[in-house]
Design a protein around this motif. Structure first.
Motif, PDB file in Angstrom:
ATOM      1  N   GLY A 154      16.085  35.377   5.682  1.00  0.00           N
ATOM      2  CA  GLY A 154      16.682  35.124   7.104  1.00  0.00           C
ATOM      3  C   GLY A 154      16.058  34.152   7.819  1.00  0.00           C
ATOM      4  N   HIS A 155      14.803  34.128   7.629  1.00  0.00           N
ATOM      5  CA  HIS A 155      13.881  33.088   8.330  1.00  0.00           C
ATOM      6  C   HIS A 155      14.155  31.817   8.020  1.00  0.00           C
ATOM      7  CE1 HIS A 155      10.603  32.078  11.298  1.00  0.00           C
ATOM      8  NE2 HIS A 155      10.130  31.292  10.312  1.00  0.00           N
ATOM      9  N   ALA A 156      14.293  31.793   6.564  1.00  0.00           N
ATOM     10  CA  ALA A 156      14.699  30.221   5.995  1.00  0.00           C
ATOM     11  C   ALA A 156      15.977  29.830   6.546  1.00  0.00           C
ATOM     12  CB  ALA A 156      14.708  30.454   4.421  1.00  0.00           C
ATOM     13  N   LYS A 157      16.772  30.575   6.857  1.00  0.00           N
ATOM     14  CA  LYS A 157      18.273  30.168   7.414  1.00  0.00           C
ATOM     15  C   LYS A 157      17.873  29.785   8.823  1.00  0.00           C
ATOM     16  CE  LYS A 157      20.679  33.767   5.957  1.00  0.00           C
ATOM     17  NZ  LYS A 157      21.977  34.605   5.676  1.00  0.00           N
ATOM     18  N   LYS A 158      17.234  30.538   9.666  1.00  0.00           N
ATOM     19  CA  LYS A 158      16.824  30.266  10.920  1.00  0.00           C
ATOM     20  C   LYS A 158      16.275  28.895  11.002  1.00  0.00           C
ATOM     21  CE  LYS A 158      16.454  34.870  12.916  1.00  0.00           C
ATOM     22  NZ  LYS A 158      15.540  36.027  13.495  1.00  0.00           N
ATOM     23  N   LEU A 159      15.425  28.543  10.056  1.00  0.00           N
ATOM     24  CA  LEU A 159      14.925  27.091  10.112  1.00  0.00           C
ATOM     25  C   LEU A 159      15.729  26.089   9.659  1.00  0.00           C
ATOM     26  CD1 LEU A 159      11.116  27.789   8.503  1.00  0.00           C
ATOM     27  CD2 LEU A 159      11.881  27.504  10.781  1.00  0.00           C
ATOM     28  N   GLY A 160      17.112  26.403   9.055  1.00  0.00           N
ATOM     29  CA  GLY A 160      17.927  25.465   8.789  1.00  0.00           C
ATOM     30  C   GLY A 160      17.875  25.045   7.279  1.00  0.00           C
ATOM     31  N   PHE A 161      17.184  25.927   6.755  1.00  0.00           N
ATOM     32  CA  PHE A 161      17.285  25.482   5.230  1.00  0.00           C
ATOM     33  C   PHE A 161      18.759  25.395   4.547  1.00  0.00           C
ATOM     34  CE2 PHE A 161      12.675  26.585   4.043  1.00  0.00           C
ATOM     35  CZ  PHE A 161      12.189  26.195   5.147  1.00  0.00           C
ATOM     36  N   ASP A 162      18.690  24.762   3.132  1.00  0.00           N
ATOM     37  CA  ASP A 162      20.087  24.614   2.716  1.00  0.00           C
ATOM     38  C   ASP A 162      20.173  25.897   2.108  1.00  0.00           C
ATOM     39  OD1 ASP A 162      21.873  24.281   0.872  1.00  0.00           O
ATOM     40  OD2 ASP A 162      21.100  22.199   0.127  1.00  0.00           O
ATOM     41  N   THR A 163      21.325  26.656   2.248  1.00  0.00           N
ATOM     42  CA  THR A 163      21.239  27.893   1.564  1.00  0.00           C
ATOM     43  C   THR A 163      21.767  27.838   0.129  1.00  0.00           C
ATOM     44  OG1 THR A 163      23.702  27.999   2.393  1.00  0.00           O
ATOM     45  CG2 THR A 163      22.089  29.140   3.843  1.00  0.00           C
ATOM     46  N   ASN A 164      22.244  26.928  -0.298  1.00  0.00           N
ATOM     47  CA  ASN A 164      22.720  26.793  -1.679  1.00  0.00           C
ATOM     48  C   ASN A 164      21.113  26.748  -2.649  1.00  0.00           C
ATOM     49  OD1 ASN A 164      25.359  26.579  -1.451  1.00  0.00           O
ATOM     50  ND2 ASN A 164      25.024  24.508  -0.834  1.00  0.00           N
ATOM     51  N   LYS A 165      19.957  26.336  -1.900  1.00  0.00           N
ATOM     52  CA  LYS A 165      18.959  26.190  -2.772  1.00  0.00           C
ATOM     53  C   LYS A 165      18.306  27.730  -2.780  1.00  0.00           C
ATOM     54  CE  LYS A 165      17.781  21.307  -1.814  1.00  0.00           C
ATOM     55  NZ  LYS A 165      16.886  20.348  -1.329  1.00  0.00           N
ATOM     56  N   LEU A 166      18.527  28.615  -1.907  1.00  0.00           N
ATOM     57  CA  LEU A 166      17.937  29.687  -1.498  1.00  0.00           C
ATOM     58  C   LEU A 166      18.308  30.801  -2.411  1.00  0.00           C
ATOM     59  CD1 LEU A 166      17.931  29.735   2.457  1.00  0.00           C
ATOM     60  CD2 LEU A 166      15.697  29.411   0.994  1.00  0.00           C
ATOM     61  N   THR A 167      17.316  31.749  -2.791  1.00  0.00           N
ATOM     62  CA  THR A 167      17.573  33.110  -3.547  1.00  0.00           C
ATOM     63  C   THR A 167      16.640  34.012  -3.138  1.00  0.00           C
ATOM     64  OG1 THR A 167      18.286  33.773  -5.760  1.00  0.00           O
ATOM     65  CG2 THR A 167      16.275  32.677  -5.609  1.00  0.00           C
ATOM     66  N   VAL A 168      16.714  35.251  -3.205  1.00  0.00           N
ATOM     67  CA  VAL A 168      15.758  36.351  -3.130  1.00  0.00           C
ATOM     68  C   VAL A 168      15.584  37.145  -4.390  1.00  0.00           C
ATOM     69  CG1 VAL A 168      15.453  38.644  -1.887  1.00  0.00           C
ATOM     70  CG2 VAL A 168      16.618  36.733  -0.737  1.00  0.00           C
ATOM     71  N   ILE A 169      14.202  37.094  -4.816  1.00  0.00           N
ATOM     72  CA  ILE A 169      13.978  37.838  -5.802  1.00  0.00           C
ATOM     73  C   ILE A 169      12.623  38.704  -5.372  1.00  0.00           C
ATOM     74  CG2 ILE A 169      12.888  37.542  -8.265  1.00  0.00           C
ATOM     75  CD1 ILE A 169      14.255  34.848  -8.655  1.00  0.00           C
ATOM     76  N   TYR A 170      12.643  39.744  -5.349  1.00  0.00           N
ATOM     77  CA  TYR A 170      11.602  40.818  -4.973  1.00  0.00           C
ATOM     78  C   TYR A 170      10.518  40.845  -5.969  1.00  0.00           C
ATOM     79  CZ  TYR A 170      14.617  43.041  -1.414  1.00  0.00           C
ATOM     80  OH  TYR A 170      15.289  43.377  -0.274  1.00  0.00           O
ATOM     81  N   ASN A 171       9.382  40.748  -5.482  1.00  0.00           N
ATOM     82  CA  ASN A 171       8.187  41.084  -6.137  1.00  0.00           C
ATOM     83  C   ASN A 171       8.473  42.222  -6.957  1.00  0.00           C
ATOM     84  OD1 ASN A 171       6.621  38.880  -4.875  1.00  0.00           O
ATOM     85  ND2 ASN A 171       5.985  40.186  -3.403  1.00  0.00           N
ATOM     86  N   GLY A 172       7.520  42.175  -8.124  1.00  0.00           N
ATOM     87  CA  GLY A 172       7.725  43.179  -9.067  1.00  0.00           C
ATOM     88  C   GLY A 172       6.179  43.624  -9.775  1.00  0.00           C
ATOM     89  N   ARG A 173       6.011  44.845  -9.955  1.00  0.00           N
ATOM     90  CA  ARG A 173       4.598  45.207 -10.449  1.00  0.00           C
ATOM     91  C   ARG A 173       4.748  45.853 -11.817  1.00  0.00           C
ATOM     92  NH1 ARG A 173       2.144  42.449  -9.486  1.00  0.00           N
ATOM     93  NH2 ARG A 173       0.120  43.628  -9.670  1.00  0.00           N
ATOM     94  N   PRO A 174       3.361  45.788 -12.437  1.00  0.00           N
ATOM     95  CA  PRO A 174       3.572  46.400 -13.761  1.00  0.00           C
ATOM     96  C   PRO A 174       3.802  47.719 -13.515  1.00  0.00           C
ATOM     97  CG  PRO A 174       1.603  44.678 -13.576  1.00  0.00           C
ATOM     98  CD  PRO A 174       2.309  45.136 -12.485  1.00  0.00           C
TER      99      PRO A 174
END
Length: 365
Positions: A154-174
């Motif tokens: 959401g913050h990236a979109k507020k900064l005006g980033f190209d949404t086509n380049k954005l994705t969300v991948i949550y951190n993962g742990r062993p």
């Protein structure tokens, strides 16, 4: 693929560093050639970096330094043109900026992973302004941008980033070796565990003040840092130092999580903390400050509770509720473990990340 990972520092191992080295080893296991560039020393063991080509960039520093930053960008460009990677993956603010500049100049595909925006993290208003101006410009150089939580997206979109380049991948742990979900350790007293560096933005003092009200509960604090002595002195002043264990830096946290009943993370700012995911993997109910992307791991009242920033009264009330209700601890712990398995396993994060790398490379070709 031949992949070059770049991060600002590896001499202090936090969430971003763990993320990077685990990605390196997972990519190696799938047959990719992996290189890792960083500034300063490396605190990882030989086993952790086995098979990964390491490249130390001495001029790569956290602080802004025009002369050294120019030198670091030139060194990174030289490294990229020498290695000739199929993809450059950058992490952390400084390496993200300089690595993107070098990769763009070398015309190599670049993916940047955001581990929390520095425009939010820095306590210095001038630094926040500078970081915002820089990020609003250099994001165009990336072929893809991974955000580790929806908050950062959401913050990236507020900064005006190209949404086509954005994705969300949550951190993962062993996964943990604790096989019994909702496991209750054999002890006469409830144990609260908290993981975090003894420095801003963490607020372990609020947990110490809870112990001053509850005279039986015990507390394990995992992590070192510049405020460690200050926090220890407060524990003595409050008369709770006999019920607090300061473990300092801990490499193997799961055995300590297995001895705890409740996980608490009290902080003024977070990206998407891995410590919460580790506690969930161990089947612990979680009480977490509702800052940054931290609440996204929690199903309110199902796996744990979120606390408004600085709301010490609510924190203490929720802790007291869990301390006094074993059945609720068990129920929330099992649900936390189930949610971890569904969303936050390391294998899930690695698979999605490598898929996005390949997608960005194909798109650039």
């Amino acid at each position: 693929m031949r992949i070059l990972q770049i991060i600002t520092r590896m001499d202090s191992i936090g969430g971003a560093q763990r993320h990077v080295i685990e990605l390196c080893q997972a990519a190696r296991a799938e047959g990719h050639e992996v290189h890792l560039a960083f500034g300063g020393g490396c605190a990882l063991s030989d086993d952790e970096v086995k098979g990964v080509e390491l490249h130390c960039i001495e001029s790569l520093l956290r602080e802004i330094s025009p002369v050294k930053d120019f030198r670091a960008t030139r060194e990174l460009y030289h490294l990229i043109t020498t290695i000739n990677p199929d993809l450059v993956a950058t992490h952390s603010t400084k390496a993200g900026v300089l690595g993107r500049l070098a990769a763009a100049r070398a015309k190599v595909c670049n993916v940047h992973t955001v581990h929390g925006w520095s425009v939010n993290f820095s306590g210095n208003p001038l630094k926040r302004f500078v970081y915002k101006q820089i990020e609003s410009r250099v994001h165009r150089l990336a072929d893809g941008i991974i955000c580790v939580c929806e908050y950062d997206h959401g913050h990236a979109k507020k900064l005006g980033f190209d949404t086509n380049k954005l994705t969300v991948i949550y951190n993962g742990r062993p996964d943990t070796n604790v096989t019994e979900t909702g496991y209750e350790p054999p002890t006469d007293h409830v144990r609260i565990v908290s993981i975090g560096r003894m420095a801003w933005p963490k607020q372990p003092e609020q947990l110490l003040r809870y112990l001053a009200k509850d005279t039986t509960t015990q507390l394990d604090l995992l992590g070192d840092g510049p405020r460690e002595e200050e926090v220890k002195n407060l524990a003595k002043e409050l008369g709770v130092d006999d019920r607090v264990v300061f473990h300092g830096h801990v490499d193997r946290i799961y055995p300590l999580l297995a001895q705890a009943h409740i996980f608490a993370l009290v902080s003024d700012w977070e990206g998407f903390p891995m410590s919460t995911l580790e506690a969930m993997a161990a089947g612990l109910p979680t009480v977490v400050s509702a800052v940054g992307g931290a609440p996204e791991a929690i199903s309110e009242g199902v796996t744990g509770f979120t606390i408004p920033r600085g709301d010490e009264d609510t924190l203490h009330r929720r802790l007291e509720e869990l301390v006094n209700d074993e059945a609720q601890r068990q129920r929330l712990g099992r649900a936390a473990r189930d949610k971890y398995l569904q969303q936050f396993r390391l294998e899930t994060m690695v698979e999605k990340t490598l898929e996005f790398y390949l997608k960005c490379r194909q798109r650039k070709a």
